[in-house]
Design a protein around this motif. Structure first.
Motif, PDB file in Angstrom:
ATOM      1  N   THR A 103       0.919  -1.342   0.002  1.00  0.00           N
ATOM      2  CA  THR A 103       0.001  -0.165  -0.119  1.00  0.00           C
ATOM      3  C   THR A 103       0.770   1.122  -0.134  1.00  0.00           C
ATOM      4  O   THR A 103       0.371   2.275   0.324  1.00  0.00           O
ATOM      5  CB  THR A 103      -1.186  -0.044   1.176  1.00  0.00           C
ATOM      6  OG1 THR A 103      -1.180  -1.266   1.704  1.00  0.00           O
ATOM      7  CG2 THR A 103      -2.431   0.602   0.887  1.00  0.00           C
TER       8      THR A 103
ATOM      9  N   SER B 134       0.170  -0.912 -10.708  1.00  0.00           N
ATOM     10  CA  SER B 134      -0.994  -1.405  -9.747  1.00  0.00           C
ATOM     11  C   SER B 134      -0.403  -1.647  -8.354  1.00  0.00           C
ATOM     12  O   SER B 134       0.688  -1.285  -7.864  1.00  0.00           O
ATOM     13  CB  SER B 134      -1.569  -2.835 -10.195  1.00  0.00           C
ATOM     14  OG  SER B 134      -0.470  -3.890 -10.208  1.00  0.00           O
TER      15      SER B 134
ATOM     16  N   ARG C 217      -9.713   2.104   1.599  1.00  0.00           N
ATOM     17  CA  ARG C 217     -10.864   2.937   0.664  1.00  0.00           C
ATOM     18  C   ARG C 217     -10.050   3.984  -0.043  1.00  0.00           C
ATOM     19  O   ARG C 217     -10.629   4.383  -1.189  1.00  0.00           O
ATOM     20  CB  ARG C 217     -11.869   3.655   1.631  1.00  0.00           C
ATOM     21  CG  ARG C 217     -12.778   2.520   2.456  1.00  0.00           C
ATOM     22  CD  ARG C 217     -13.815   1.876   1.743  1.00  0.00           C
ATOM     23  NE  ARG C 217     -14.792   2.730   1.116  1.00  0.00           N
ATOM     24  CZ  ARG C 217     -16.081   2.289   0.827  1.00  0.00           C
ATOM     25  NH1 ARG C 217     -16.385   1.058   1.198  1.00  0.00           N
ATOM     26  NH2 ARG C 217     -16.960   3.230   0.459  1.00  0.00           N
TER      27      ARG C 217
ATOM     28  N   THR D 166      -7.128   3.997  -1.174  1.00  0.00           N
ATOM     29  CA  THR D 166      -6.203   3.517  -2.190  1.00  0.00           C
ATOM     30  C   THR D 166      -7.042   2.816  -3.304  1.00  0.00           C
ATOM     31  O   THR D 166      -6.594   3.149  -4.263  1.00  0.00           O
ATOM     32  CB  THR D 166      -5.364   2.114  -1.647  1.00  0.00           C
ATOM     33  OG1 THR D 166      -4.806   2.483  -0.296  1.00  0.00           O
ATOM     34  CG2 THR D 166      -4.516   1.591  -2.498  1.00  0.00           C
ATOM     35  N   ILE D 167      -8.214   2.418  -3.086  1.00  0.00           N
ATOM     36  CA  ILE D 167      -9.139   1.884  -4.207  1.00  0.00           C
ATOM     37  C   ILE D 167      -9.572   2.863  -4.891  1.00  0.00           C
ATOM     38  O   ILE D 167      -9.795   3.015  -6.096  1.00  0.00           O
ATOM     39  CB  ILE D 167     -10.557   0.979  -3.458  1.00  0.00           C
ATOM     40  CG1 ILE D 167      -9.568  -0.251  -2.988  1.00  0.00           C
ATOM     41  CG2 ILE D 167     -11.168   0.372  -4.701  1.00  0.00           C
ATOM     42  CD1 ILE D 167     -10.545  -1.074  -2.288  1.00  0.00           C
ATOM     43  N   GLU D 168     -10.198   4.094  -4.039  1.00  0.00           N
ATOM     44  CA  GLU D 168     -10.607   5.379  -4.861  1.00  0.00           C
ATOM     45  C   GLU D 168      -9.346   5.828  -5.861  1.00  0.00           C
ATOM     46  O   GLU D 168      -9.712   6.145  -6.822  1.00  0.00           O
ATOM     47  CB  GLU D 168     -10.865   6.265  -3.856  1.00  0.00           C
ATOM     48  CG  GLU D 168     -11.419   7.593  -4.364  1.00  0.00           C
ATOM     49  CD  GLU D 168     -11.928   8.817  -3.266  1.00  0.00           C
ATOM     50  OE1 GLU D 168     -12.116   9.930  -3.797  1.00  0.00           O
ATOM     51  OE2 GLU D 168     -11.769   8.551  -2.376  1.00  0.00           O
TER      52      GLU D 168
ATOM     53  N   ALA E 208     -10.832  -0.207  -8.601  1.00  0.00           N
ATOM     54  CA  ALA E 208     -10.832  -1.289  -8.313  1.00  0.00           C
ATOM     55  C   ALA E 208     -10.373  -2.394  -9.059  1.00  0.00           C
ATOM     56  O   ALA E 208     -10.062  -3.691  -8.776  1.00  0.00           O
ATOM     57  CB  ALA E 208     -12.399  -1.868  -7.971  1.00  0.00           C
TER      58      ALA E 208
ATOM     59  N   CYS F 186      -6.166  -2.728  -7.792  1.00  0.00           N
ATOM     60  CA  CYS F 186      -5.755  -3.177  -6.423  1.00  0.00           C
ATOM     61  C   CYS F 186      -5.919  -4.747  -6.277  1.00  0.00           C
ATOM     62  O   CYS F 186      -6.900  -5.294  -6.777  1.00  0.00           O
ATOM     63  CB  CYS F 186      -6.838  -2.346  -5.320  1.00  0.00           C
ATOM     64  SG  CYS F 186      -6.510  -0.658  -5.803  1.00  0.00           S
TER      65      CYS F 186
ATOM     66  N   VAL G  84     -14.860  -3.232   2.158  1.00  0.00           N
ATOM     67  CA  VAL G  84     -15.624  -3.230   0.619  1.00  0.00           C
ATOM     68  C   VAL G  84     -17.048  -3.752   0.670  1.00  0.00           C
ATOM     69  O   VAL G  84     -17.337  -4.306  -0.222  1.00  0.00           O
ATOM     70  CB  VAL G  84     -14.708  -3.687  -0.361  1.00  0.00           C
ATOM     71  CG1 VAL G  84     -13.525  -2.786  -0.340  1.00  0.00           C
ATOM     72  CG2 VAL G  84     -14.178  -5.026  -0.081  1.00  0.00           C
TER      73      VAL G  84
ATOM     74  N   GLU H 157     -16.778  -6.040  -8.158  1.00  0.00           N
ATOM     75  CA  GLU H 157     -15.652  -5.007  -7.878  1.00  0.00           C
ATOM     76  C   GLU H 157     -15.014  -6.010  -6.632  1.00  0.00           C
ATOM     77  O   GLU H 157     -13.675  -6.160  -6.762  1.00  0.00           O
ATOM     78  CB  GLU H 157     -16.088  -3.819  -7.158  1.00  0.00           C
ATOM     79  CG  GLU H 157     -16.531  -2.758  -8.357  1.00  0.00           C
ATOM     80  CD  GLU H 157     -17.246  -1.673  -7.645  1.00  0.00           C
ATOM     81  OE1 GLU H 157     -17.127  -0.713  -8.371  1.00  0.00           O
ATOM     82  OE2 GLU H 157     -17.951  -1.805  -6.456  1.00  0.00           O
TER      83      GLU H 157
ATOM     84  N   LEU I 246     -11.265  -7.707  -6.641  1.00  0.00           N
ATOM     85  CA  LEU I 246     -10.018  -7.014  -5.429  1.00  0.00           C
ATOM     86  C   LEU I 246      -9.637  -8.561  -4.837  1.00  0.00           C
ATOM     87  O   LEU I 246      -8.391  -8.392  -4.549  1.00  0.00           O
ATOM     88  CB  LEU I 246     -10.843  -6.273  -4.481  1.00  0.00           C
ATOM     89  CG  LEU I 246     -10.982  -4.874  -4.964  1.00  0.00           C
ATOM     90  CD1 LEU I 246     -12.184  -4.350  -3.867  1.00  0.00           C
ATOM     91  CD2 LEU I 246      -9.898  -4.062  -5.110  1.00  0.00           C
TER      92      LEU I 246
END
Length: 301
Positions: free
Chosen positions: A185, A213, A236, A238-240, A244, A247, A273, A280, A284
């Motif tokens: 991350t 990625s 959240r 990181t995914i934003e 999706a 990640c 999530v 999604e 993930l």
């Protein structure tokens, strides 16, 4: 839930030499590492992951004896034949060494090696970054080795503090045919407002590159247990930032067993999530890792 664990390790300390676990007391970012200074093999991993339906795993190099990067590949091959784990491997290579060309060629010819990891030299704080420092991603010797990855069909796992991610973006733009996967991350260890603002900005710069990625893992904090409340905003965000489709969730076991059980960590991911669409969530927990690490469905366990 059927999962692919995109970042895990095995080691046999009775048979193999891992300097960081055997030569001296280990005291890294989670604090005292003595609890993991013991062999960790597929039977241990399956026990830890028993709550989940494990489809496949991605073995990441373990800082094995740096004089023998191909030795770890041979050892992992024996594990795969005996245990059906791991599914694929990210191997050790030193991009700035004279043997980079031959080592990368050997990795590229090994059917279960998908990429390499070389931890570039890192500054201890954002203000200490020196562009082009020896051993860094801007070092011409490092870039020479990096330039050989695509021709050998290899991706690059990048473990570095977030303040080096702008360098990673420059590298990705210079070599657009090489997949870069940010580990853990981007290491958001500093959870202050300023620290998180810097981390987000660095992720945004990296996310501009379609060939980067990220793995959501390694979210433990020194001296603290893994907690959903603390890590949910990181997950959240990181995914934003990456979307999706770029990640992947990963355990970093057994290292992250220092801060939480496998169930605690993966249930924390799932809770973070729970409002995402089924597609999604599937991406993930499974599909992105299968695509990025090119996992053959027939190799799923």
């Amino acid at each position: 839930m059927r999962i692919i664990d995109a970042h895990q390790h095995f080691w046999d300390l009775e048979a193999n030499y891992l300097p960081w676990l055997t030569d001296k007391p280990v005291n890294f970012r989670y604090g005292d590492y003595d609890a993991i200074k013991k062999s960790y093999l597929p039977a241990d991993y399956r026990q830890d992951a028993q709550e989940f339906e494990l489809a496949a795993s991605v073995f990441i190099e373990t800082e094995w004896d740096p004089t023998d990067p191909l030795g770890e590949v041979a050892w992992v091959n024996s594990l795969r034949k005996r245990e059906s784990l791991p599914s694929v491997m990210v191997a050790q290579a030193w991009l700035d060494r004279d043997d980079a060309e031959s080592v990368l060629a050997a990795h590229g010819q090994t059917d279960f090696v998908r990429g390499i990891r070389h931890k570039p030299k890192a500054a201890s704080a954002p203000g200490d970054v020196v562009p082009g420092a020896p051993g860094s991603m801007g070092d011409p010797a490092f870039r020479r080795g990096f330039s050989m990855l695509a021709a050998n069909g290899l991706s690059f796992d990048l473990q570095t503090p977030w303040w080096h991610l702008p360098e990673a973006a420059d590298l990705a733009e210079a070599y657009p045919n090489t997949q870069i996967i940010i580990n853990h991350t981007g290491l958001p260890a500093d959870r202050s407002d300023d620290g998180l603002a810097g981390w987000r900005a660095a992720l945004m710069r990296a996310a501009e590159c379609p060939n980067i990625s990220i793995k959501i893992s390694g979210l433990g904090q020194k001296g603290k247990p893994w907690e959903s409340a603390e890590n949910r905003p990181i997950i959240r965000d990181t995914i934003e930032i990456f979307g999706a489709d770029r990640c992947m969730f990963a355990s970093n076991f057994p290292v992250d067993s220092l801060v939480g059980t496998f169930s605690t960590i993966f249930n924390g991911f799932r809770d973070a999530v729970e409002d995402f669409t089924p597609g999604e969530q599937q991406a993930l927990f499974h599909d992105n890792a299968a695509r990025i690490y090119r996992i053959d469905p027939t190799r799923e366990v």
